[in-house]
Motif scaffolding. Sequence first.
Motif, PDB file in Angstrom:
ATOM      1  N   GLY A  68       0.851  -1.192   0.000  1.00  8.61           N
ATOM      2  CA  GLY A  68       0.000   0.000   0.000  1.00  8.61           C
ATOM      3  C   GLY A  68       0.879   1.231   0.000  1.00  8.61           C
ATOM      4  O   GLY A  68       2.002   1.186   0.511  1.00  8.61           O
ATOM      5  N   PRO A  69       0.408   2.345  -0.568  1.00  4.91           N
ATOM      6  CA  PRO A  69       1.260   3.528  -0.782  1.00  4.91           C
ATOM      7  C   PRO A  69       1.852   4.145   0.483  1.00  4.91           C
ATOM      8  O   PRO A  69       2.900   4.764   0.429  1.00  4.91           O
ATOM      9  N   ASP A  70       1.154   3.971   1.613  1.00  8.63           N
ATOM     10  CA  ASP A  70       1.713   4.498   2.859  1.00  8.63           C
ATOM     11  C   ASP A  70       1.981   3.381   3.859  1.00  8.63           C
ATOM     12  O   ASP A  70       2.112   3.621   5.055  1.00  8.63           O
ATOM     13  N   TYR A  71       2.035   2.153   3.322  1.00 10.11           N
ATOM     14  CA  TYR A  71       2.227   1.005   4.218  1.00 10.11           C
ATOM     15  C   TYR A  71       3.434   0.167   3.811  1.00 10.11           C
ATOM     16  O   TYR A  71       4.339  -0.067   4.617  1.00 10.11           O
ATOM     17  N   ASP A  72       3.459  -0.299   2.581  1.00 17.13           N
ATOM     18  CA  ASP A  72       4.588  -1.108   2.105  1.00 17.13           C
ATOM     19  C   ASP A  72       4.740  -0.865   0.605  1.00 17.13           C
ATOM     20  O   ASP A  72       3.811  -1.123  -0.165  1.00 17.13           O
ATOM     21  N   ILE A  73       5.921  -0.380   0.217  1.00 15.02           N
ATOM     22  CA  ILE A  73       6.133   0.127  -1.137  1.00 15.02           C
ATOM     23  C   ILE A  73       7.230  -0.668  -1.838  1.00 15.02           C
ATOM     24  O   ILE A  73       8.422  -0.483  -1.555  1.00 15.02           O
ATOM     25  N   PRO A  74       6.890  -1.564  -2.768  1.00 19.91           N
ATOM     26  CA  PRO A  74       7.917  -2.307  -3.506  1.00 19.91           C
ATOM     27  C   PRO A  74       8.672  -1.446  -4.518  1.00 19.91           C
ATOM     28  O   PRO A  74       8.291  -0.307  -4.807  1.00 19.91           O
ATOM     29  N   LEU A 118      -3.974  -0.300  -8.542  1.00 19.10           N
ATOM     30  CA  LEU A 118      -4.970   0.769  -8.680  1.00 19.10           C
ATOM     31  C   LEU A 118      -6.332   0.202  -9.070  1.00 19.10           C
ATOM     32  O   LEU A 118      -7.375   0.729  -8.658  1.00 19.10           O
ATOM     33  N   SER A 119      -6.316  -0.879  -9.842  1.00 20.88           N
ATOM     34  CA  SER A 119      -7.585  -1.478 -10.278  1.00 20.88           C
ATOM     35  C   SER A 119      -8.341  -2.136  -9.130  1.00 20.88           C
ATOM     36  O   SER A 119      -9.528  -2.428  -9.265  1.00 20.88           O
ATOM     37  N   THR A 120      -7.642  -2.406  -8.023  1.00 28.52           N
ATOM     38  CA  THR A 120      -8.295  -3.113  -6.912  1.00 28.52           C
ATOM     39  C   THR A 120      -8.794  -2.162  -5.819  1.00 28.52           C
ATOM     40  O   THR A 120      -9.348  -2.626  -4.817  1.00 28.52           O
ATOM     41  N   ILE A 121      -8.552  -0.854  -5.982  1.00 31.76           N
ATOM     42  CA  ILE A 121      -8.995   0.084  -4.922  1.00 31.76           C
ATOM     43  C   ILE A 121     -10.087   1.005  -5.495  1.00 31.76           C
ATOM     44  O   ILE A 121     -10.220   1.115  -6.719  1.00 31.76           O
ATOM     45  N   PRO A 122     -10.842   1.671  -4.641  1.00 33.27           N
ATOM     46  CA  PRO A 122     -11.926   2.523  -5.129  1.00 33.27           C
ATOM     47  C   PRO A 122     -11.402   3.625  -6.064  1.00 33.27           C
ATOM     48  O   PRO A 122     -10.318   4.170  -5.823  1.00 33.27           O
ATOM     49  N   ARG A 180      -7.528   6.334  -6.511  1.00 31.53           N
ATOM     50  CA  ARG A 180      -6.479   5.902  -7.450  1.00 31.53           C
ATOM     51  C   ARG A 180      -5.422   6.963  -7.738  1.00 31.53           C
ATOM     52  O   ARG A 180      -4.235   6.691  -7.654  1.00 31.53           O
ATOM     53  N   ALA A 181      -5.866   8.181  -8.054  1.00 32.34           N
ATOM     54  CA  ALA A 181      -4.899   9.216  -8.446  1.00 32.34           C
ATOM     55  C   ALA A 181      -3.932   9.525  -7.306  1.00 32.34           C
ATOM     56  O   ALA A 181      -2.801   9.957  -7.547  1.00 32.34           O
ATOM     57  N   ALA A 182      -4.370   9.291  -6.081  1.00 33.72           N
ATOM     58  CA  ALA A 182      -3.518   9.622  -4.931  1.00 33.72           C
ATOM     59  C   ALA A 182      -2.717   8.408  -4.447  1.00 33.72           C
ATOM     60  O   ALA A 182      -2.150   8.433  -3.361  1.00 33.72           O
ATOM     61  N   SER A 183      -2.665   7.342  -5.256  1.00 33.59           N
ATOM     62  CA  SER A 183      -1.991   6.117  -4.782  1.00 33.59           C
ATOM     63  C   SER A 183      -0.844   5.665  -5.682  1.00 33.59           C
ATOM     64  O   SER A 183      -0.389   4.521  -5.571  1.00 33.59           O
ATOM     65  N   PHE A 184      -0.366   6.554  -6.552  1.00 31.87           N
ATOM     66  CA  PHE A 184       0.703   6.154  -7.474  1.00 31.87           C
ATOM     67  C   PHE A 184       2.000   5.805  -6.748  1.00 31.87           C
ATOM     68  O   PHE A 184       2.880   5.155  -7.306  1.00 31.87           O
ATOM     69  N   HIS A 185       2.115   6.249  -5.498  1.00 29.41           N
ATOM     70  CA  HIS A 185       3.341   5.948  -4.758  1.00 29.41           C
ATOM     71  C   HIS A 185       3.306   4.570  -4.106  1.00 29.41           C
ATOM     72  O   HIS A 185       4.095   4.288  -3.211  1.00 29.41           O
ATOM     73  N   VAL A 186       2.450   3.675  -4.599  1.00 26.40           N
ATOM     74  CA  VAL A 186       2.426   2.291  -4.088  1.00 26.40           C
ATOM     75  C   VAL A 186       3.645   1.493  -4.538  1.00 26.40           C
ATOM     76  O   VAL A 186       4.021   0.501  -3.890  1.00 26.40           O
TER      77      VAL A 186
END
Length: 420
Positions: free
Chosen positions: A137-143, A162-166, A170-176
């Motif tokens: 997750g973008p603020d939890y674990d970032i590969p 991104l396809s698995t989250i609401p 999405r736009a705020a999760s690119f840092h996953v």
Amino acid sequence: MDSKGGVYENVVAQFNAAADLMRLDPDVRKILARPMNEVTVNFPVKMDDGRIEVFSGYRVQHNNALGPFKGGLRYHPTVRIDEVRALATWMTWKTAIADIPMGGAKGGVQLDPSGYSQAELERITRRFTFALGSTIGPDYDIPAPDVNTNPQIMAWILDTYLSTIPPQQRAASFHVVTGKPIELGGSVGRDKATGQGLVYVLERWARDRNFDLAGATYLVQGYGNVGSWTARLLKPHGAKLIAVEDHSGAIANPDGIDPDDLQAYVAAHGRLAGYAGGTAIDHATFLSTKADFFVPAALENQITAETAPLLNVRAVFEGANGPTDTDGDQVLAAKGIEVLPDILCNSGGVIVSYFEWLQNKRSEFWELEEVDTKLFKRMTSAYERVQAAAHDYGVDWRTAAYIVALRRLEKVYRERGIFP
Ligand code: NAD
């Protein structure tokens, strides 16, 4: 060159030696002695011919006391839980030494990617990401990329996640993930970052010793992201690459091998065997080639009780994670060969991954000059912290690097305390 087992034992031995020496708080020691979370997923993927293959994937989250878990994903036949555990643990030390607000993790899938088509690799990557689910997750674990993974694979992970989250998130999760293609929010300078960081360490080491890099000779093991960038960035300094090895064999040329030309050949052929700019040599000859320094940038456990006696260099700069085992370290020390450890030397990758993560969170794009300047500052201050610890405790670079990391983590645990 085979990657031998027992890599986690090396981390434990290194950790125990440093923890004893610096008298690490016994409670903190208990916490850091094992990873927080370990996830294994066995997942099915449809092959191009319609068959189903089941793959084993791993994500080990060693520690997040300093910030979200951070670490690469590796695609390799030797990926096993104990290898991933070791790599995740090294990431915790690395982020602590680099002084970035992140923890340590690592993951991978056990497979030889050369045996699969691009379409299969895409399905494997997407299904692995899906199987990991909210483990990342973008603020939890970032590969990020590691051996045999690259910006394309990071793009597939991003798209799947991104396809698995609401849609609203999405736009705020690119840092996953980091190490993405630039168009998808990647950072300029991430590609070369690990090699660049290593070269900054090397430059500083050379300056401290009045050692002229112009005309210096060196060996590189592994000519992928880390090895090839290190060599290409050393070229302007006038250092001479006189032998290089990858999974297909080794070559030597006492007059020097051109790093850019070799990179173009490897990009076209997927291996260095057959390159006309050098003569084929065997593994033992490669390791015993006399040079000023050696940059292992392939896999772990390469410098061991058996191979370390062959080395004929002044210093080793570890680009790979864990290339030297504890016996190898002892042999090198007895031979007077300095070892600049992985958790210092190769931290440029995670540092620029952190920069990428920050840029995504702030919707910014930094220029290359800004990335390089900030990387240089962080590598230099990490080097100086480790150098100071080596001086204060009278220990080698590796032990000193551990002391820096463990001191920082100890302080954080003391201040935070343990819930409840
Ligand atoms: P890569 O996949 O780009 O390259 C790996 C290289 O190792 C290839 O040249 C391959 O041929 C070579 N190799 C594989 N098996 C070999 C063998 N048996 N003998 C000799 N060479 C062999 O991987 P990379 O990203 O360059 O990673 C290399 C090392 O650096 C790994 O230990 C990795 O964990 C570490 N590292 C990578 C990064 C990064 O940003 N990519 C950051 C920190 C550390």
